[in-house]
Scaffold this motif. Structure first.
Motif, PDB file in Angstrom:
ATOM      1  N   THR A   1      83.852  30.420  82.324  1.00 35.59           N
ATOM      2  CA  THR A   1      82.703  30.271  81.440  1.00 35.59           C
ATOM      3  C   THR A   1      82.516  31.557  80.652  1.00 35.59           C
ATOM      4  O   THR A   1      82.917  32.636  81.097  1.00 35.59           O
ATOM      5  CB  THR A   1      81.411  29.962  82.223  1.00 35.59           C
TER       6      THR A   1
ATOM      7  N   LEU B   1      80.892  33.121  73.889  1.00 34.06           N
ATOM      8  CA  LEU B   1      80.739  31.687  73.650  1.00 34.06           C
ATOM      9  C   LEU B   1      80.899  31.372  72.168  1.00 34.06           C
ATOM     10  O   LEU B   1      81.570  30.411  71.801  1.00 34.06           O
ATOM     11  CB  LEU B   1      79.398  31.167  74.157  1.00 34.06           C
TER      12      LEU B   1
ATOM     13  N   THR C   1      79.330  22.682  74.982  1.00 40.53           N
ATOM     14  CA  THR C   1      78.699  24.003  74.932  1.00 40.53           C
ATOM     15  C   THR C   1      77.465  24.020  74.036  1.00 40.53           C
ATOM     16  O   THR C   1      76.900  25.084  73.788  1.00 40.53           O
ATOM     17  CB  THR C   1      79.700  25.069  74.464  1.00 40.53           C
TER      18      THR C   1
ATOM     19  N   ASP D   1      87.972  24.696  80.749  1.00 42.33           N
ATOM     20  CA  ASP D   1      87.016  24.794  81.861  1.00 42.33           C
ATOM     21  C   ASP D   1      87.543  25.624  83.025  1.00 42.33           C
ATOM     22  O   ASP D   1      87.159  25.417  84.166  1.00 42.33           O
ATOM     23  CB  ASP D   1      86.589  23.419  82.360  1.00 42.33           C
TER      24      ASP D   1
ATOM     25  N   LEU E   1      88.503  28.966  78.457  1.00 38.36           N
ATOM     26  CA  LEU E   1      87.162  28.382  78.394  1.00 38.36           C
ATOM     27  C   LEU E   1      87.231  26.933  77.949  1.00 38.36           C
ATOM     28  O   LEU E   1      86.519  26.075  78.473  1.00 38.36           O
ATOM     29  CB  LEU E   1      86.276  29.194  77.450  1.00 38.36           C
TER      30      LEU E   1
ATOM     31  N   ARG F   1      71.005  30.933  77.925  1.00 42.32           N
ATOM     32  CA  ARG F   1      71.711  30.754  79.193  1.00 42.32           C
ATOM     33  C   ARG F   1      70.902  29.747  80.011  1.00 42.32           C
ATOM     34  O   ARG F   1      69.704  29.894  80.204  1.00 42.32           O
ATOM     35  CB  ARG F   1      71.830  32.067  79.956  1.00 42.32           C
TER      36      ARG F   1
ATOM     37  N   ASP G   1      73.247  29.430  84.472  1.00 46.55           N
ATOM     38  CA  ASP G   1      74.347  30.405  84.456  1.00 46.55           C
ATOM     39  C   ASP G   1      75.446  30.094  83.451  1.00 46.55           C
ATOM     40  O   ASP G   1      76.557  30.596  83.575  1.00 46.55           O
ATOM     41  CB  ASP G   1      74.949  30.589  85.858  1.00 46.55           C
ATOM     42  N   ARG G   2      75.165  29.262  82.460  1.00 49.81           N
ATOM     43  CA  ARG G   2      76.132  28.968  81.396  1.00 49.81           C
ATOM     44  C   ARG G   2      75.462  29.189  80.053  1.00 49.81           C
ATOM     45  O   ARG G   2      74.330  28.757  79.847  1.00 49.81           O
ATOM     46  CB  ARG G   2      76.621  27.521  81.475  1.00 49.81           C
ATOM     47  N   TRP G   3      76.182  29.839  79.151  1.00 51.53           N
ATOM     48  CA  TRP G   3      75.688  30.015  77.796  1.00 51.53           C
ATOM     49  C   TRP G   3      75.863  28.719  77.013  1.00 51.53           C
ATOM     50  O   TRP G   3      76.867  28.024  77.179  1.00 51.53           O
ATOM     51  CB  TRP G   3      76.437  31.147  77.086  1.00 51.53           C
ATOM     52  N   HIS G   4      74.862  28.406  76.176  1.00 57.78           N
ATOM     53  CA  HIS G   4      74.920  27.234  75.297  1.00 57.78           C
ATOM     54  C   HIS G   4      74.481  27.642  73.898  1.00 57.78           C
ATOM     55  O   HIS G   4      73.574  28.455  73.734  1.00 57.78           O
ATOM     56  CB  HIS G   4      73.969  26.124  75.789  1.00 57.78           C
TER      57      HIS G   4
END
Length: 128
Positions: A27, A34, A53, A24, A21, A114, A117-120
């Protein structure tokens, strides 16, 4: 020499866990994953990953890590939401550290969202 274990506590080699992760090459599938990868980034001093992130609405312009802090362990205490199909999640954790010879812990309930489509990481509330 055996591969380096991931600091997040899964027992997996770093390059099969959070390392991919950080590079990169994938994800995080869940909020907990995460959070674990962010803990590992703190251990490894990967400021770039931490900023990437962090949700843009709460992300600081820069981040300075305390060089006197040595992270020593992570305990995930609870998760709410944050699954493969969820839009939000919370992860309560305790991260142990040593700073200037004194042991301590950061106990936090972190919020994740999310986005595209990416967790933050959104924010967190420290707990005693």
């Amino acid at each position: 020499m055996p591969p380096r274990r991931c600091p997040c506590g899964t027992g997996l080699p770093l390059d099969e866990c959070c390392g991919r992760l950080h590079e990169d090459a994938g994800t995080a599938a869940t909020a907990e994953q995460l959070m674990r990868s962010r803990y590992s980034a703190f251990v490894l001093g990967d400021v770039g990953y931490l900023l990437r992130t962090w949700h843009p609405t709460t992300r600081p312009p820069s981040l300075d890590l305390d060089p006197d802090v040595r992270w020593t362990g992570l305990d995930v205490l609870a998760t709410t939401g944050g699954t493969l199909l969820a839009a939000e999640g919370r992860v309560e954790f305790r991260a142990s550290y040593v700073r200037c010879g004194a042991a301590g812990a950061q106990h936090e309930n972190s919020r994740f969202v999310r986005d595209a489509d990416r967790w933050h990481y959104l924010d967190g509330v420290s707990r005693p």
